[in-house]
Design an enzyme around this catalytic site. Structure first.
Site, mmCIF file in Angstrom:
data_model
loop_
_atom_site.group_PDB
_atom_site.id
_atom_site.type_symbol
_atom_site.label_atom_id
_atom_site.label_comp_id
_atom_site.label_asym_id
_atom_site.label_seq_id
_atom_site.Cartn_x
_atom_site.Cartn_y
_atom_site.Cartn_z
ATOM 1 N N HIS A 34 -4.423 -30.390 -17.849
ATOM 2 C CA HIS A 34 -3.174 -29.564 -17.425
ATOM 3 C C HIS A 34 -3.289 -29.460 -16.025
ATOM 4 C CE1 HIS A 34 -6.248 -26.714 -17.037
ATOM 5 N NE2 HIS A 34 -6.619 -26.755 -18.405
ATOM 6 N N HIS A 37 -6.498 -29.075 -14.128
ATOM 7 C CA HIS A 37 -7.329 -30.269 -13.938
ATOM 8 C C HIS A 37 -6.540 -31.265 -12.775
ATOM 9 C CE1 HIS A 37 -8.268 -29.636 -18.208
ATOM 10 N NE2 HIS A 37 -9.435 -29.867 -17.668
#
Ligand code: PAF
Length: 281
Positions: A34, A37
């Protein structure tokens, strides 16, 4: 972006860049990526010529009864996202590559002291699994730097200790927590939440913010922790801990401590366990 799943191909790719004098940045993940990251990838990119990411759902860091089996595995989607964020190489090994003797027979690295409290106390063995897989990944990738998120503050401290103790030539960078507009820290586990739980979830961040304010106003730590616990319970959480600790070692702050502090919480909403933290100014 190339994807490799075996150690020789990974090593060959990294070696060729290193031979050209390029600096290698590394972002280890368990996938289901997501915006949090991708912020780690972007930070790695700023400090390195090449960025390697790994996607590996590490069995040794899950306890019995935890969500290893249902942890979302979305490699195809992750690989598209990583390519869009200019990741150069995705390492997606299988369990046998990482644990040739099987996870239950693996060598385990235990980082002492810092793992005795909070997450370590509530998830016995969790940080042994994290330290072990991170050490293996660092050995395989041999990066110059690696990026970890501040959301997993205790993990960050464990990794820093691991690197110092094993004298690993890896610089550890940390990236701020990325939040949804309502304050909920981004996490792969947020997708387990049903609609009612999702609307209650931002109360964890709101409670941490309230703790920061109450502390700045001079209220006592113990009283703040007690009220914060009740606030979480009222919002539907079952807390594991909600505490104020020293940022550098998670020790209890002393009276008039000039050290940097933070509030940390872990709590369940239904079957989903969320964690978050907030540094004090
Ligand atoms: O933070 C995570 O996603 C994991 O704990 C890590 C560092 C990738 C190790 O499996």
């Amino acid at each position: 972006m190339r994807t490799v799943s075996d150690a020789p191909s990974l090593r060959a790719a990294v070696r060729s860049w290193r031979n050209e004098g390029q600096r290698i940045g590394f972002v280890p993940t368990m996938g289901n990526l997501h915006a949090g990251h991708y912020a780690l990838i972007e930070l790695a990119r700023k400090h390195a010529d090449r960025v390697v990411a790994s996607v590996f759902v590490n069995p040794t860091q899950f306890g019995p009864g935890e969500d290893f089996a249902r942890y979302p595995r979305t490699l195809a989607q992750d690989s598209v996202g990583l390519a869009e964020h200019q990741c150069d190489l995705l390492f997606a090994p299988d369990v046998e590559t990482m644990y040739p003797f099987g996870p239950e027979h693996a060598i385990r690295i235990h980082v002492p002291e810092i793992t005795d409290t909070l997450e370590g106390a509530h998830r016995p063995g969790h940080f042994d699994g994290v330290a072990t897989v991170v050490a293996k990944l660092f050995t395989l990738v041999a990066p110059d730097l690696a990026v970890f998120g501040r959301k997993d503050w205790q993990q960050l401290l464990v990794v820093r200790r691991l690197v110092r103790e094993l004298v690993l030539p890896v610089e550890i960078l940390d990236a701020p927590t990325v939040r949804e507009p309502d304050g909920l820290a981004m996490s792969s586990r947020n997708q387990y939440l049903d609609t009612a739980q999702r609307s209650a979830a931002p109360q964890m961040h709101a409670t941490l913010e309230w703790m920061r304010e109450a502390f700045a106003e001079g209220h006592k730590r113990e009283a703040i922790e007690r009220v914060a616990w009740q606030r979480l319970e009222r919002a539907g959480f079952v807390p594991d801990y909600v505490v104020i600790r020293r940022a550098r070692d998670l020790a209890l702050p002393g009276e008039d401590d000039r050290e940097k502090l933070l509030a940390l919480a872990a709590a369940r909403l239904g079957a989903t366990r969320l964690i978050d933290n907030l540094p004090f100014d």
